[in-house]
Design a protein around this motif. Structure first.
Motif, PDB file in Angstrom:
ATOM      1  N   UNK A 101       0.843  -1.166   0.012  1.00 52.56           N
ATOM      2  CA  UNK A 101      -0.092   0.131   0.039  1.00 52.56           C
ATOM      3  C   UNK A 101       0.755   1.203   0.077  1.00 52.56           C
ATOM      4  N   UNK A 102       0.300   2.135  -0.802  1.00 52.59           N
ATOM      5  CA  UNK A 102       1.148   3.494  -0.742  1.00 52.59           C
ATOM      6  C   UNK A 102       0.199   4.408  -0.061  1.00 52.59           C
ATOM      7  N   UNK A 103       0.301   4.945   1.122  1.00 52.40           N
ATOM      8  CA  UNK A 103      -0.581   5.657   1.969  1.00 52.40           C
ATOM      9  C   UNK A 103      -0.644   7.048   1.145  1.00 52.40           C
ATOM     10  N   UNK A 104       0.568   7.543   0.754  1.00 51.13           N
ATOM     11  CA  UNK A 104       0.697   8.887   0.311  1.00 51.13           C
ATOM     12  C   UNK A 104       0.035   8.925  -1.201  1.00 51.13           C
ATOM     13  N   UNK A 105      -0.247   7.999  -1.898  1.00 52.54           N
ATOM     14  CA  UNK A 105      -1.015   7.998  -3.268  1.00 52.54           C
ATOM     15  C   UNK A 105      -2.157   7.503  -2.901  1.00 52.54           C
ATOM     16  N   UNK A 106      -2.774   6.954  -1.875  1.00 52.38           N
ATOM     17  CA  UNK A 106      -3.988   6.406  -1.455  1.00 52.38           C
ATOM     18  C   UNK A 106      -4.209   5.009  -2.457  1.00 52.38           C
ATOM     19  N   UNK A 107      -3.474   4.370  -2.514  1.00 48.17           N
ATOM     20  CA  UNK A 107      -3.283   3.042  -3.677  1.00 48.17           C
ATOM     21  C   UNK A 107      -2.984   1.950  -2.814  1.00 48.17           C
ATOM     22  N   UNK A 108      -3.827   0.869  -3.104  1.00 45.84           N
ATOM     23  CA  UNK A 108      -3.249  -0.416  -2.818  1.00 45.84           C
ATOM     24  C   UNK A 108      -3.069  -1.404  -4.336  1.00 45.84           C
ATOM     25  N   UNK A 109      -1.849  -2.066  -3.967  1.00 46.49           N
ATOM     26  CA  UNK A 109      -1.339  -3.026  -5.011  1.00 46.49           C
ATOM     27  C   UNK A 109      -1.376  -4.442  -4.779  1.00 46.49           C
ATOM     28  N   UNK A 110      -1.464  -4.973  -5.797  1.00 46.50           N
ATOM     29  CA  UNK A 110      -1.394  -6.783  -5.782  1.00 46.50           C
ATOM     30  C   UNK A 110      -0.359  -7.196  -6.846  1.00 46.50           C
ATOM     31  N   UNK A 111       0.754  -7.316  -6.652  1.00 48.86           N
ATOM     32  CA  UNK A 111       1.536  -7.947  -7.555  1.00 48.86           C
ATOM     33  C   UNK A 111       1.483  -9.424  -7.639  1.00 48.86           C
ATOM     34  N   UNK A 112       1.131  -9.888  -8.824  1.00 46.86           N
ATOM     35  CA  UNK A 112       0.889 -11.189  -8.960  1.00 46.86           C
ATOM     36  C   UNK A 112       1.769 -11.930  -9.879  1.00 46.86           C
ATOM     37  N   UNK A 113       2.487 -12.833  -9.400  1.00 44.21           N
ATOM     38  CA  UNK A 113       3.390 -13.608 -10.418  1.00 44.21           C
ATOM     39  C   UNK A 113       3.269 -15.086 -10.473  1.00 44.21           C
ATOM     40  N   UNK A 114       3.736 -15.634 -11.487  1.00 40.89           N
ATOM     41  CA  UNK A 114       3.734 -17.053 -11.461  1.00 40.89           C
ATOM     42  C   UNK A 114       2.385 -17.482 -11.641  1.00 40.89           C
ATOM     43  N   UNK A 115       1.545 -16.816 -12.129  1.00 43.59           N
ATOM     44  CA  UNK A 115      -0.114 -17.052 -12.157  1.00 43.59           C
ATOM     45  C   UNK A 115      -0.343 -18.389 -12.904  1.00 43.59           C
ATOM     46  N   UNK A 116      -1.444 -18.980 -12.288  1.00 43.15           N
ATOM     47  CA  UNK A 116      -2.125 -20.202 -12.612  1.00 43.15           C
ATOM     48  C   UNK A 116      -3.335 -20.212 -13.197  1.00 43.15           C
ATOM     49  N   UNK A 117      -3.939 -21.115 -13.946  1.00 42.73           N
ATOM     50  CA  UNK A 117      -5.247 -21.058 -14.564  1.00 42.73           C
ATOM     51  C   UNK A 117      -6.504 -20.940 -13.094  1.00 42.73           C
TER      52      UNK A 117
END
Length: 122
Positions: free
Chosen positions: A70-86
């Motif tokens: 989360x970036x509180x200064x930018x009011x943004x929540x992030x989800x980095x997703x790697x090795x994605x599966x079906x």
């Protein structure tokens, strides 16, 4: 309060995506935030949560592959997703929790975005 997710796409198995959630109309850094997903015919499930101190919690199915931040200064929540599966294919939602604990139960969350679609092909 408004939450708007973005970043969903169609990718091949093994690929990566970065989801963002822009939050407005809310004092962003008070409560926990979470990412959830819902596949057709299934219940909404918790994917990852983060409290205001940066402590995180993940569903077993995504541990080691997904990272919430989360970036509180930018009011943004992030989800980095790697090795994605079906089986990661679902509509992903961000939400604001009731307090500063990393809840992963959807019914505990109060405000929700409209979701962004992630499709992973094998």
């Amino acid at each position: 309060v408004q939450l708007m997710e973005s970043g969903g796409d169609s990718v091949q198995s093994g690929g990566s995506l970065r989801l963002s959630c822009a939050v407005s109309g809310y004092t962003y850094n008070r409560n926990c935030m979470g990412w959830f997903r819902q596949a057709p015919g299934k219940e909404r499930e918790g994917v990852a949560a983060i409290d205001n101190d940066g402590l995180t919690r993940y569903a077993d199915s995504v541990k080691g592959r997904f990272t919430i931040s989360r970036d509180n200064a930018k009011n943004t929540l992030i989800l980095q997703m790697n090795s994605l599966k079906a089986e990661d294919t679902a509509k992903y939602y961000c939400a604001i929790g009731p307090d500063n604990w990393q809840h992963l139960q959807a019914h505990e969350y109060m405000d929700w975005g409209q979701g962004t679609q992630v499709t992973v092909s094998s």
